[in-house]
Design a protein around this motif. Structure first.
Motif, PDB file in Angstrom:
ATOM      1  N   VAL A 157       0.749  -0.880  -0.387  1.00 14.60           N
ATOM      2  CA  VAL A 157       0.320  -0.402   0.028  1.00 14.60           C
ATOM      3  C   VAL A 157       0.673   1.315   0.347  1.00 14.60           C
ATOM      4  O   VAL A 157       1.966   1.483   0.869  1.00 14.60           O
ATOM      5  CB  VAL A 157      -0.919  -0.229   1.167  1.00 14.60           C
ATOM      6  N   ASN A 158       0.929   2.052  -0.360  1.00 13.43           N
ATOM      7  CA  ASN A 158       1.654   3.261  -1.062  1.00 13.43           C
ATOM      8  C   ASN A 158       0.609   4.950  -1.674  1.00 13.43           C
ATOM      9  O   ASN A 158       0.092   4.247  -3.027  1.00 13.43           O
ATOM     10  CB  ASN A 158       2.955   2.750  -2.340  1.00 13.43           C
ATOM     11  N   GLY A 159       0.807   5.189  -0.768  1.00 12.79           N
ATOM     12  CA  GLY A 159      -0.518   6.185  -1.383  1.00 12.79           C
ATOM     13  C   GLY A 159      -2.512   5.576  -1.581  1.00 12.79           C
ATOM     14  O   GLY A 159      -2.299   4.808  -1.202  1.00 12.79           O
ATOM     15  N   GLY A 160      -2.382   6.011  -2.281  1.00 16.01           N
ATOM     16  CA  GLY A 160      -3.872   5.221  -2.759  1.00 16.01           C
ATOM     17  C   GLY A 160      -3.562   4.107  -4.088  1.00 16.01           C
ATOM     18  O   GLY A 160      -4.716   3.546  -4.409  1.00 16.01           O
ATOM     19  N   THR A 161      -2.547   3.650  -3.981  1.00 16.87           N
ATOM     20  CA  THR A 161      -2.588   2.615  -4.459  1.00 16.87           C
ATOM     21  C   THR A 161      -1.517   1.310  -4.646  1.00 16.87           C
ATOM     22  O   THR A 161      -1.483   1.307  -3.084  1.00 16.87           O
ATOM     23  CB  THR A 161      -1.028   2.882  -5.522  1.00 16.87           C
ATOM     24  N   ILE A 162      -2.388   0.007  -4.287  1.00 17.03           N
ATOM     25  CA  ILE A 162      -2.315  -1.250  -3.676  1.00 17.03           C
ATOM     26  C   ILE A 162      -1.644  -2.308  -4.795  1.00 17.03           C
ATOM     27  O   ILE A 162      -2.356  -2.264  -5.884  1.00 17.03           O
ATOM     28  CB  ILE A 162      -3.264  -1.703  -3.228  1.00 17.03           C
ATOM     29  N   LYS A 163      -0.777  -2.419  -4.464  1.00 20.91           N
ATOM     30  CA  LYS A 163      -0.198  -3.534  -5.545  1.00 20.91           C
ATOM     31  C   LYS A 163       0.248  -5.035  -5.031  1.00 20.91           C
ATOM     32  O   LYS A 163       0.417  -5.084  -3.416  1.00 20.91           O
ATOM     33  CB  LYS A 163       1.286  -3.110  -6.174  1.00 20.91           C
ATOM     34  N   LYS A 164       0.081  -6.463  -5.532  1.00 24.33           N
ATOM     35  CA  LYS A 164      -0.183  -7.311  -5.542  1.00 24.33           C
ATOM     36  C   LYS A 164       1.383  -7.942  -6.268  1.00 24.33           C
ATOM     37  O   LYS A 164       1.182  -7.792  -6.960  1.00 24.33           O
ATOM     38  CB  LYS A 164      -1.359  -8.515  -5.193  1.00 24.33           C
ATOM     39  N   LEU A 165       2.348  -8.289  -4.964  1.00 22.59           N
ATOM     40  CA  LEU A 165       3.547  -9.015  -5.723  1.00 22.59           C
ATOM     41  C   LEU A 165       3.680  -9.604  -5.281  1.00 22.59           C
ATOM     42  O   LEU A 165       3.644 -10.397  -3.918  1.00 22.59           O
ATOM     43  CB  LEU A 165       4.476  -8.054  -5.047  1.00 22.59           C
ATOM     44  N   SER A 166       4.171 -11.374  -5.988  1.00 21.91           N
ATOM     45  CA  SER A 166       4.292 -12.184  -5.949  1.00 21.91           C
ATOM     46  C   SER A 166       5.786 -12.373  -6.110  1.00 21.91           C
ATOM     47  O   SER A 166       6.052 -12.541  -6.714  1.00 21.91           O
ATOM     48  CB  SER A 166       3.200 -12.857  -6.429  1.00 21.91           C
ATOM     49  N   PHE A 167       6.426 -13.972  -5.183  1.00 19.19           N
ATOM     50  CA  PHE A 167       7.649 -13.904  -5.532  1.00 19.19           C
ATOM     51  C   PHE A 167       7.118 -15.595  -5.245  1.00 19.19           C
ATOM     52  O   PHE A 167       7.102 -16.274  -4.029  1.00 19.19           O
ATOM     53  CB  PHE A 167       8.564 -13.530  -4.040  1.00 19.19           C
ATOM     54  N   THR A 168       8.526 -15.944  -5.747  1.00 17.40           N
ATOM     55  CA  THR A 168       8.872 -17.447  -5.259  1.00 17.40           C
ATOM     56  C   THR A 168      10.238 -17.660  -4.872  1.00 17.40           C
ATOM     57  O   THR A 168      10.592 -19.303  -4.500  1.00 17.40           O
ATOM     58  CB  THR A 168       8.468 -18.353  -7.163  1.00 17.40           C
ATOM     59  N   SER A 169      11.327 -17.113  -4.886  1.00 15.25           N
ATOM     60  CA  SER A 169      12.781 -17.520  -3.747  1.00 15.25           C
ATOM     61  C   SER A 169      12.470 -15.779  -3.449  1.00 15.25           C
ATOM     62  O   SER A 169      12.385 -15.015  -2.815  1.00 15.25           O
ATOM     63  CB  SER A 169      13.755 -16.582  -5.495  1.00 15.25           C
ATOM     64  N   ALA A 189       3.058  -4.320   3.537  1.00 16.68           N
ATOM     65  CA  ALA A 189       4.005  -2.891   3.668  1.00 16.68           C
ATOM     66  C   ALA A 189       3.360  -2.414   3.058  1.00 16.68           C
ATOM     67  O   ALA A 189       2.148  -1.951   2.301  1.00 16.68           O
ATOM     68  CB  ALA A 189       5.076  -3.847   2.159  1.00 16.68           C
ATOM     69  N   THR A 190       3.236  -1.121   4.099  1.00 16.51           N
ATOM     70  CA  THR A 190       2.989   0.580   3.784  1.00 16.51           C
ATOM     71  C   THR A 190       3.744   1.146   3.834  1.00 16.51           C
ATOM     72  O   THR A 190       3.865   1.331   5.007  1.00 16.51           O
ATOM     73  CB  THR A 190       1.380   0.284   4.638  1.00 16.51           C
ATOM     74  N   THR A 191       3.804   2.306   2.743  1.00 14.61           N
ATOM     75  CA  THR A 191       4.067   3.654   3.431  1.00 14.61           C
ATOM     76  C   THR A 191       2.722   4.618   4.145  1.00 14.61           C
ATOM     77  O   THR A 191       3.281   5.502   3.840  1.00 14.61           O
ATOM     78  CB  THR A 191       4.115   3.798   2.261  1.00 14.61           C
ATOM     79  N   VAL A 192       1.570   4.013   4.383  1.00 21.67           N
ATOM     80  CA  VAL A 192       0.567   5.092   4.810  1.00 21.67           C
ATOM     81  C   VAL A 192       0.583   4.797   6.518  1.00 21.67           C
ATOM     82  O   VAL A 192       0.329   3.413   6.604  1.00 21.67           O
ATOM     83  CB  VAL A 192      -0.629   4.120   4.165  1.00 21.67           C
TER      84      VAL A 192
END
Length: 97
Positions: free
Chosen positions: A27-39, A93-96
């Motif tokens: 969550v960064n400002g008004g944006t929410i991103k879903k990030l996926s990692f396998t390593s 993770a959020t910057t808000v």
């Protein structure tokens, strides 16, 4: 949770996290991103980048194709992680502030 506490919890659980999909809802400002990692390496690098942006971190849930279990306290993270066979771990993770 501050970055140091989060990194410590991840470091203590790194063997349990291997082979799982690690998802971060950023969550960064008004944006929410879903990030996926396998390593763990790519996950760690992304955490460092979010840290540079001033993000705070937390735990959301673990899950598999049958069930999901919420993680409400940082102290419960390792316990919940070890009490099941999970394929995905989700973090916040959020910057808000």
């Amino acid at each position: 949770m501050n970055t140091t506490e989060f990194k410590t919890a991840i470091s203590e659980a790194k063997e349990s996290l291997r082979g799982k999909t690690l998802t971060v809802k950023f969550v960064n400002g008004g944006t929410i991103k879903k990030l996926s990692f396998t390593s763990l390496k790519s996950f760690g690098n992304a955490i460092l980048e979010m840290e540079k942006l001033g993000a705070g971190f937390g735990f959301i849930k673990v899950g598999n194709h049958i069930v999901e279990r919420g993680i409400y306290k940082a102290a419960d993270f390792q316990k919940v992680l070890n009490r099941g066979i999970w394929s995905e771990v989700t973090f916040l993770a959020t910057t808000v502030k």
